[in-house]
Design a protein around this motif. Structure first.
Motif, PDB file in Angstrom:
ATOM      1  N   PHE A 182       0.647  -1.319  -0.113  1.00 53.50           N
ATOM      2  CA  PHE A 182       0.306   0.008   0.300  1.00 53.50           C
ATOM      3  C   PHE A 182       0.701   1.213   0.135  1.00 53.50           C
ATOM      4  O   PHE A 182       0.398   2.230  -0.984  1.00 53.50           O
ATOM      5  N   ASN A 183       1.572   0.911   0.909  1.00 53.28           N
ATOM      6  CA  ASN A 183       2.289   2.708   0.477  1.00 53.28           C
ATOM      7  C   ASN A 183       4.188   2.271   1.783  1.00 53.28           C
ATOM      8  O   ASN A 183       3.904   1.219   2.820  1.00 53.28           O
ATOM      9  N   ALA A 184       4.895   2.774   1.548  1.00 52.61           N
ATOM     10  CA  ALA A 184       6.578   2.599   2.288  1.00 52.61           C
ATOM     11  C   ALA A 184       6.485   3.594   2.830  1.00 52.61           C
ATOM     12  O   ALA A 184       7.657   3.338   3.056  1.00 52.61           O
ATOM     13  N   GLY A 185       6.229   4.691   2.711  1.00 52.21           N
ATOM     14  CA  GLY A 185       6.744   5.617   3.554  1.00 52.21           C
ATOM     15  C   GLY A 185       7.101   7.443   2.655  1.00 52.21           C
ATOM     16  O   GLY A 185       7.175   7.224   1.490  1.00 52.21           O
ATOM     17  N   VAL A 186       8.090   7.481   2.574  1.00 56.04           N
ATOM     18  CA  VAL A 186       8.347   8.319   1.685  1.00 56.04           C
ATOM     19  C   VAL A 186       9.930   8.108   1.273  1.00 56.04           C
ATOM     20  O   VAL A 186      10.195   7.192   1.508  1.00 56.04           O
ATOM     21  N   ASP A 187      10.945   8.622   0.318  1.00 55.28           N
ATOM     22  CA  ASP A 187      11.654   8.307  -0.658  1.00 55.28           C
ATOM     23  C   ASP A 187      13.051   8.400  -0.353  1.00 55.28           C
ATOM     24  O   ASP A 187      12.800   9.823  -0.236  1.00 55.28           O
ATOM     25  N   ILE A 188      13.278   7.725   0.917  1.00 56.23           N
ATOM     26  CA  ILE A 188      14.514   7.948   1.637  1.00 56.23           C
ATOM     27  C   ILE A 188      15.992   8.714   0.822  1.00 56.23           C
ATOM     28  O   ILE A 188      16.692   9.274   0.401  1.00 56.23           O
ATOM     29  N   LYS A 189      15.917   8.029  -0.962  1.00 56.20           N
ATOM     30  CA  LYS A 189      16.453   8.102  -1.255  1.00 56.20           C
ATOM     31  C   LYS A 189      16.890   9.407  -2.177  1.00 56.20           C
ATOM     32  O   LYS A 189      17.481  10.409  -2.198  1.00 56.20           O
ATOM     33  N   GLU A 190      15.326   9.907  -2.410  1.00 56.75           N
ATOM     34  CA  GLU A 190      15.033  11.734  -2.876  1.00 56.75           C
ATOM     35  C   GLU A 190      15.823  12.868  -1.479  1.00 56.75           C
ATOM     36  O   GLU A 190      16.970  13.616  -1.852  1.00 56.75           O
ATOM     37  N   ILE A 191      15.289  12.221   0.268  1.00 59.97           N
ATOM     38  CA  ILE A 191      15.837  12.773   0.697  1.00 59.97           C
ATOM     39  C   ILE A 191      17.542  12.794   0.986  1.00 59.97           C
ATOM     40  O   ILE A 191      18.050  13.236   1.260  1.00 59.97           O
ATOM     41  N   GLN A 192      18.245  11.822   0.649  1.00 59.05           N
ATOM     42  CA  GLN A 192      19.690  11.886   0.729  1.00 59.05           C
ATOM     43  C   GLN A 192      20.101  12.802  -0.283  1.00 59.05           C
ATOM     44  O   GLN A 192      21.117  12.834  -0.067  1.00 59.05           O
ATOM     45  N   ALA A 193      19.739  12.467  -1.542  1.00 52.42           N
ATOM     46  CA  ALA A 193      20.015  13.366  -2.931  1.00 52.42           C
ATOM     47  C   ALA A 193      20.184  14.949  -2.459  1.00 52.42           C
ATOM     48  O   ALA A 193      20.837  15.796  -2.615  1.00 52.42           O
ATOM     49  N   GLY A 194      18.907  15.338  -1.620  1.00 54.70           N
ATOM     50  CA  GLY A 194      18.305  16.548  -1.769  1.00 54.70           C
ATOM     51  C   GLY A 194      18.612  17.506  -0.282  1.00 54.70           C
ATOM     52  O   GLY A 194      18.279  18.445  -0.554  1.00 54.70           O
ATOM     53  N   GLY A 195      18.999  16.192   0.755  1.00 56.23           N
ATOM     54  CA  GLY A 195      19.795  16.977   2.173  1.00 56.23           C
ATOM     55  C   GLY A 195      18.107  17.774   2.712  1.00 56.23           C
ATOM     56  O   GLY A 195      16.816  17.442   2.466  1.00 56.23           O
ATOM     57  N   ASP A 196      18.567  18.771   4.086  1.00 52.67           N
ATOM     58  CA  ASP A 196      17.238  19.573   4.002  1.00 52.67           C
ATOM     59  C   ASP A 196      16.085  19.397   3.102  1.00 52.67           C
ATOM     60  O   ASP A 196      15.460  20.092   3.472  1.00 52.67           O
ATOM     61  N   SER A 197      17.105  20.977   2.248  1.00 51.78           N
ATOM     62  CA  SER A 197      15.168  21.218   1.528  1.00 51.78           C
ATOM     63  C   SER A 197      14.504  19.997   0.744  1.00 51.78           C
ATOM     64  O   SER A 197      13.310  20.289   1.055  1.00 51.78           O
ATOM     65  N   ALA A 198      15.061  18.788   0.548  1.00 48.20           N
ATOM     66  CA  ALA A 198      14.411  17.561   0.640  1.00 48.20           C
ATOM     67  C   ALA A 198      13.902  17.107   1.023  1.00 48.20           C
ATOM     68  O   ALA A 198      12.477  16.884   1.194  1.00 48.20           O
ATOM     69  N   LEU A 199      14.451  17.269   2.142  1.00 48.62           N
ATOM     70  CA  LEU A 199      13.298  16.718   4.080  1.00 48.62           C
ATOM     71  C   LEU A 199      12.408  17.759   4.453  1.00 48.62           C
ATOM     72  O   LEU A 199      11.331  17.467   4.527  1.00 48.62           O
ATOM     73  N   LEU A 200      12.360  18.927   4.521  1.00 48.94           N
ATOM     74  CA  LEU A 200      11.281  19.982   4.106  1.00 48.94           C
ATOM     75  C   LEU A 200      10.342  19.406   3.339  1.00 48.94           C
ATOM     76  O   LEU A 200       8.960  19.576   3.456  1.00 48.94           O
ATOM     77  N   ALA A 201      10.281  19.252   2.232  1.00 52.11           N
ATOM     78  CA  ALA A 201       9.237  19.029   1.333  1.00 52.11           C
ATOM     79  C   ALA A 201       9.005  18.143   1.291  1.00 52.11           C
ATOM     80  O   ALA A 201       7.462  17.906   1.443  1.00 52.11           O
ATOM     81  N   ALA A 202       9.584  17.262   1.663  1.00 50.76           N
ATOM     82  CA  ALA A 202       8.889  15.527   2.392  1.00 50.76           C
ATOM     83  C   ALA A 202       7.995  15.896   3.235  1.00 50.76           C
ATOM     84  O   ALA A 202       6.829  15.313   2.905  1.00 50.76           O
ATOM     85  N   ASN A 203       8.176  16.467   4.967  1.00 48.12           N
ATOM     86  CA  ASN A 203       7.194  16.864   5.731  1.00 48.12           C
ATOM     87  C   ASN A 203       6.569  17.703   5.191  1.00 48.12           C
ATOM     88  O   ASN A 203       4.890  17.487   6.172  1.00 48.12           O
TER      89      ASN A 203
END
Length: 248
Positions: free
Chosen positions: A58-79
């Protein structure tokens, strides 16, 4: 692939997530999901929304690879994306039935925890592996599915619970074989949609109004600790070790 909406029968809208391989969603998909659910619920012809997914989970949560590649801005976007999607389900003007198969992890728990009803396949498992992913969050929503001490044990250990176990706690309406999941979800949605549309919307608003859990405030509070973990460096250290056989 992505997020799509269909109308299989009168009064019912199905919002389906399909992000291979495991439905781990990038930020843009979370926002798309929020928009799709809100739009479906806002349609006066719709009396019940079914939230479903394609694939083995159904769902595996956020895309961890996107956060690892994008840093703080990716984390804020995921949040922000997760908060929007979870709230989109909670504030959908009509009842939302979640149809859950396979894994329902992290953000998946955020979605189903804010749904009005859950139908699950017999292979469905639910959990928050956040501490193994360098994050925090969605305990707000798991608290709507299990008692407090079980919540804490699951959260600290990153263990999962089965659909049958959640049914024993009263949070899953029905557990069915995987092949019957969509039909079972539609059956419940059909029963809900048989009610007057105006009264259903009033009932949803009333139930949200007396909810003992403030899902808006509580989840945003949790997210502050997620960002604190990122700033401290511990989040990146845990994420970098994710999947490796190393002590944490």
């Amino acid at each position: 692939m992505g997020v799509s909406t269909s109308s299989p029968e009168k009064g019912i809208s199905v919002v389906t997530v399909d992000v291979p391989p495991v439905n781990a969603l990038p930020a843009r998909a979370w926002f798309a999901l929020a928009e799709a659910v809100r739009a479906a619920g806002h349609d006066p012809a719709v009396r019940c929304v079914v939230l479903a997914a394609e694939g083995r989970g159904f769902n595996a949560g956020v895309d961890i690879k996107e956060i690892q590649a994008g840093g703080d801005s990716a984390l804020l976007a995921a949040n922000s994306g997760c908060a929007a999607a979870f709230l989109g389900v909670y504030e959908c003007e009509t009842p939302v039935v979640a149809a859950v198969q396979g894994h329902c992890l992290g953000g998946g728990v955020g979605l189903v925890g804010n749904a009005d009803a859950i139908v699950a396949s017999d292979d469905a498992v639910f959990g928050l592996p956040e501490l193994d992913r360098g994050a925090l969050g969605a305990a707000t929503h798991l608290a709507r599915l299990v008692p407090q001490h079980l919540l804490r044990t699951l959260y600290y250990t990153a263990r999962t619970v089965t659909a049958a176990e959640l049914r024993a706690h009263g949070s899953v309406w029905r557990v069915v074989p995987g092949a019957a999941l969509r039909d079972a979800a539609l059956e419940l949605a059909r029963e809900i949609a048989a009610r007057d549309g105006v009264l259903l919307r009033l009932a949803k608003a009333a139930l949200n109004g007396i909810d003992p859990v403030d899902v808006r405030r509580d989840y945003r509070f949790e997210q502050g600790f997620t960002y604190e973990a990122a700033l401290s460096g511990v989040a990146a250290r845990v994420r970098d070790g994710f999947g490796r056989d190393v002590p944490r």
